[in-house]
Design an enzyme around this catalytic site. Structure first.
Site, PDB file in Angstrom:
ATOM      1  N   GLU A 154       0.827  -1.224   0.000  1.00  0.00           N
ATOM      2  CA  GLU A 154       0.000   0.000   0.000  1.00  0.00           C
ATOM      3  C   GLU A 154       0.853   1.262   0.000  1.00  0.00           C
ATOM      4  O   GLU A 154       1.290   1.713   1.059  1.00  0.00           O
ATOM      5  CB  GLU A 154      -0.949   0.015   1.218  1.00  0.00           C
ATOM      6  N   LYS A 205      -2.531  -1.975  -3.091  1.00  0.00           N
ATOM      7  CA  LYS A 205      -3.585  -1.121  -2.526  1.00  0.00           C
ATOM      8  C   LYS A 205      -3.173   0.337  -2.703  1.00  0.00           C
ATOM      9  O   LYS A 205      -2.452   0.891  -1.869  1.00  0.00           O
ATOM     10  CB  LYS A 205      -3.786  -1.448  -1.040  1.00  0.00           C
TER      11      LYS A 205
END
Ligand code: 13P
Length: 340
Positions: A177, A219
């Protein structure tokens, strides 16, 4: 876990138009959320709210994985079933946030580097024994005057790659992420430029550390205007720029891209995801939302157990809307509550 199992787990999390519920807010962040509804942030209140989300009837039709926090993975439902067990029994894959937060990057005012690599191997081993099958590490990139610097982007990309390699060694799918924040008055084109630079650095480091991309999920933020930018890009523009940026910087072997909501409203996050899927790309394009799946549910609950069912209905509704967006089949009319 063999590499085949890692590939299968990564694909299973986003199969059948499902996405991820991010319920891994740190205690500090969860306290802010509970403060906003006037509920005291105790371990029991945090357990009660998360427990109602996890046990919501039907959520498993739209949610393939849930990201837990260290406190949450050790908590149990009202009937004493540990949360990871409750989720797994519904066919929902439990995951765990393993970074220890973003801290000031020495020598670079206004920039952060995410910590948590020391001792990570042992923590991953324990989380796997508690039922986790995937993990999450969030790097934060801030746009501002003269930032981000390449030092900040590279330090974060390096940490993400070392985290991802350790996860795969321990049999957990790493969710990578790198979040370019929406905070600020920057334009969508500035977000595009910084997202492109960040993704480029992240995939360079993942390649160097020999991370198996088929056993990962990305992400990211959407390519979107800053919250304070006077020009608010349309869903169509967000979708077109997001896909163009990702086609240039994210290998097609990554099985799924699960967007964060990052401060978008529930409706914006759904509308933008739907537009992104209307454009499409070589990856599954799904969601890993925190606020955009929980905001209405939190407000409906308000800390009162008698509101649990209404809160569950609000959560399942958002999960269903986002699953329809993954299919590119969402429309605003579907948001109207259907009379019983
Ligand atoms: P938001 O969707 O609220 O941005 O949360 C997702 C998340 O897990 C951020 O790390």
């Amino acid at each position: 876990m063999s590499s085949t199992e890692l590939h299968e787990t990564a694909r299973a999390i986003v199969a059948d138009h499902k996405g991820i519920l991010a319920a891994d807010e740190s205690t500090g962040t969860m306290t802010k959320r509970l403060d906003s509804i006037g509920v005291e942030s105790t371990p029991e209140n945090r357990r009660a709210f998360r427990g109602l989300l996890f046990s919501a009837p039907g959520m498993e039709e739209y949610i393939g994985g849930v990201i837990l926090y260290d406190e949450t993975i050790r908590q149990s439902a009202d009937d004493g079933t540990p949360f990871p067990e409750l989720l797994a029994a519904k066919g929902v894959i439990p995951g765990i946030k393993v970074d220890t937060g973003a801290h000031d990057l020495a020598g670079f005012p206004g920039e952060k580097v995410t910590e948590g690599l020391d001792g990570l191997r042992g923590r991953l081993e324990e989380y796997r024994s508690l039922g986790a099958r995937f993990a999450k590490w969030r790097a934060v990139i801030t746009i501002g005057e003269g930032i981000p610097t390449s030092a900040c982007i590279e330090a974060n990309a390096h940490a993400l790659a070392r985290y991802a390699a350790l996860c795969q060694e321990q049999g957990l799918v790493p969710i990578v992420e790198p979040e370019v924040l929406m905070d600020g008055d920057h334009t969508i084109d500035r977000c595009y430029e910084v997202t492109a630079q960040t993704l480029h650095a992240v995939y360079d480091q993942l390649f160097r550390f020999e991370v198996d991309l088929r056993g990962t999920l990305l992400k990211p933020n959407m390519v979107i205007s800053g919250k304070g930018c006077p020009e608010h890009a349309s869903a169509a523009e967000i979708a077109e720029k997001t896909i163009r940026c990702f086609l240039d910087h994210v290998p097609a072997s990554v099985p799924g891209i699960v967007f964060l909501s990052g401060g978008q409203s529930e409706l914006e996050a759904t509308e933008n995801l739907n537009a992104i899927n209307r454009v499409g790309g070589p990856w599954t394009l799904s969601f890993s939302y925190g606020r955009a799946l929980q905001a209405s549910a939190l407000a409906s609950w308000g800390g009162d157990p008698s509101n649990a069912e209404a809160a569950q209905a609000a959560f399942v509704h958002r999960a269903r809307m986002n699953s329809l967006a993954v299919a590119g089949q969402w429309s605003a009319e579907l948001e109207q509550p259907v009379a019983a």
